[in-house]
Design an enzyme around this catalytic site. Structure first.
Site, mmCIF file in Angstrom:
data_model
loop_
_atom_site.group_PDB
_atom_site.id
_atom_site.type_symbol
_atom_site.label_atom_id
_atom_site.label_comp_id
_atom_site.label_asym_id
_atom_site.label_seq_id
_atom_site.Cartn_x
_atom_site.Cartn_y
_atom_site.Cartn_z
ATOM 1 N N SER A 1 16.798 22.364 4.263
ATOM 2 C CA SER A 1 17.539 23.245 5.172
ATOM 3 C C SER A 1 17.799 24.559 4.456
ATOM 4 O O SER A 1 17.849 24.598 3.213
ATOM 5 C CB SER A 1 18.873 22.593 5.556
ATOM 6 O OG SER A 1 19.727 23.515 6.220
ATOM 7 N N TYR B 1 27.382 18.768 3.995
ATOM 8 C CA TYR B 1 25.965 18.841 4.362
ATOM 9 C C TYR B 1 25.225 19.779 3.415
ATOM 10 O O TYR B 1 24.141 19.450 2.905
ATOM 11 C CB TYR B 1 25.821 19.309 5.807
ATOM 12 C CG TYR B 1 24.395 19.391 6.280
ATOM 13 C CD1 TYR B 1 23.689 18.237 6.615
ATOM 14 C CD2 TYR B 1 23.744 20.613 6.395
ATOM 15 C CE1 TYR B 1 22.374 18.309 7.050
ATOM 16 C CE2 TYR B 1 22.435 20.694 6.823
ATOM 17 C CZ TYR B 1 21.754 19.539 7.151
ATOM 18 O OH TYR B 1 20.442 19.613 7.581
#
Length: 210
Positions: free
Chosen positions: A55, A68
């Site tokens: 990501s 995250y």
């Protein structure tokens, strides 16, 4: 191809141990366990390719996505270390780094957030989260969000490359934001820029996205 992932959004103070464990079990230890299982045979045949869906949050921390982001930073470090060693065995490691993607994954995370109480969080932080971060997050998805097909095509391109790249960001609109991370080794430029955009210049931030 490591594609499994779970998200966790909200103030850090409210994150429980099991919630944090679940994120790391899937996002980090899942990648690690699969690599451990497959590397011996890849090394023996001196051929292989590990593709990990990371990501942009593995390169740039994002407010209220602390856990995250931490999991994706861990994945980036793991893979960068592995990539150096594995080239000796003609085994490639590739990170595919999407930004926001318009899928059920994201919608479910936001739906859970809207119903959550976030125990243990002070009122001011909760107000920032609900009144500043959540509207900005929706605007970011509306502006930057990619389709799953675009990300899938990026993965296919990486798999088919004669010499697979180590990093493949899928969304060119994020390039200026990621550049802040490398423009200032101290990290202050990126941190202060994002803080001002989100908390001090909120209306301008929304206008610039529009």
């Amino acid at each position: 191809v490591n594609n499994a992932g779970v998200g966790l959004v909200g103030p850090l103070e409210s994150a429980s141990g099991p919630q944090v464990q679940r994120v790391f079990d899937t996002n980090v230890f899942g990648v690690l366990r699969l690599a451990q299982a497959l590397l011996p045979q890849m090394k023996r045949r001196r051929s292989g390719h590990i593709v990990v869906v990371s990501s942009v949050m593995g390169l740039q921390g994002v407010v209220f996505n602390d856990i995250y982001s931490a999991s994706k930073f861990a994945v980036e470090g793991l893979c960068e270390s592995l990539a150096v060693q594995l080239l000796q065995f003609n085994v490639f490691v590739s990170l595919v780094e999407p930004g926001p993607v318009n899928t059920e994954f994201e919608r479910k995370v936001l739906q859970e957030v809207e119903k959550s109480e976030f125990p243990g969080t002070d009122a001011e932080t909760l107000r920032y989260f609900r009144e500043v971060y959540l509207p900005a997050s929706r605007d970011v998805f509306d502006t930057f969000g990619q389709s799953p097909q675009e990300v899938a095509q990026a993965i296919v391109s990486v798999i088919g490359a004669p010499r697979p790249p180590f990093r493949t960001p899928t969304n060119p609109l994020y390039s200026p934001l990621l550049a802040l991370r490398f423009a200032d080794p101290s990290g202050d430029l990126g941190v202060r820029t994002f803080q001002r955009l989100l908390f001090d210049l909120g209306p301008l931030f929304h206008l610039s996205l529009a």
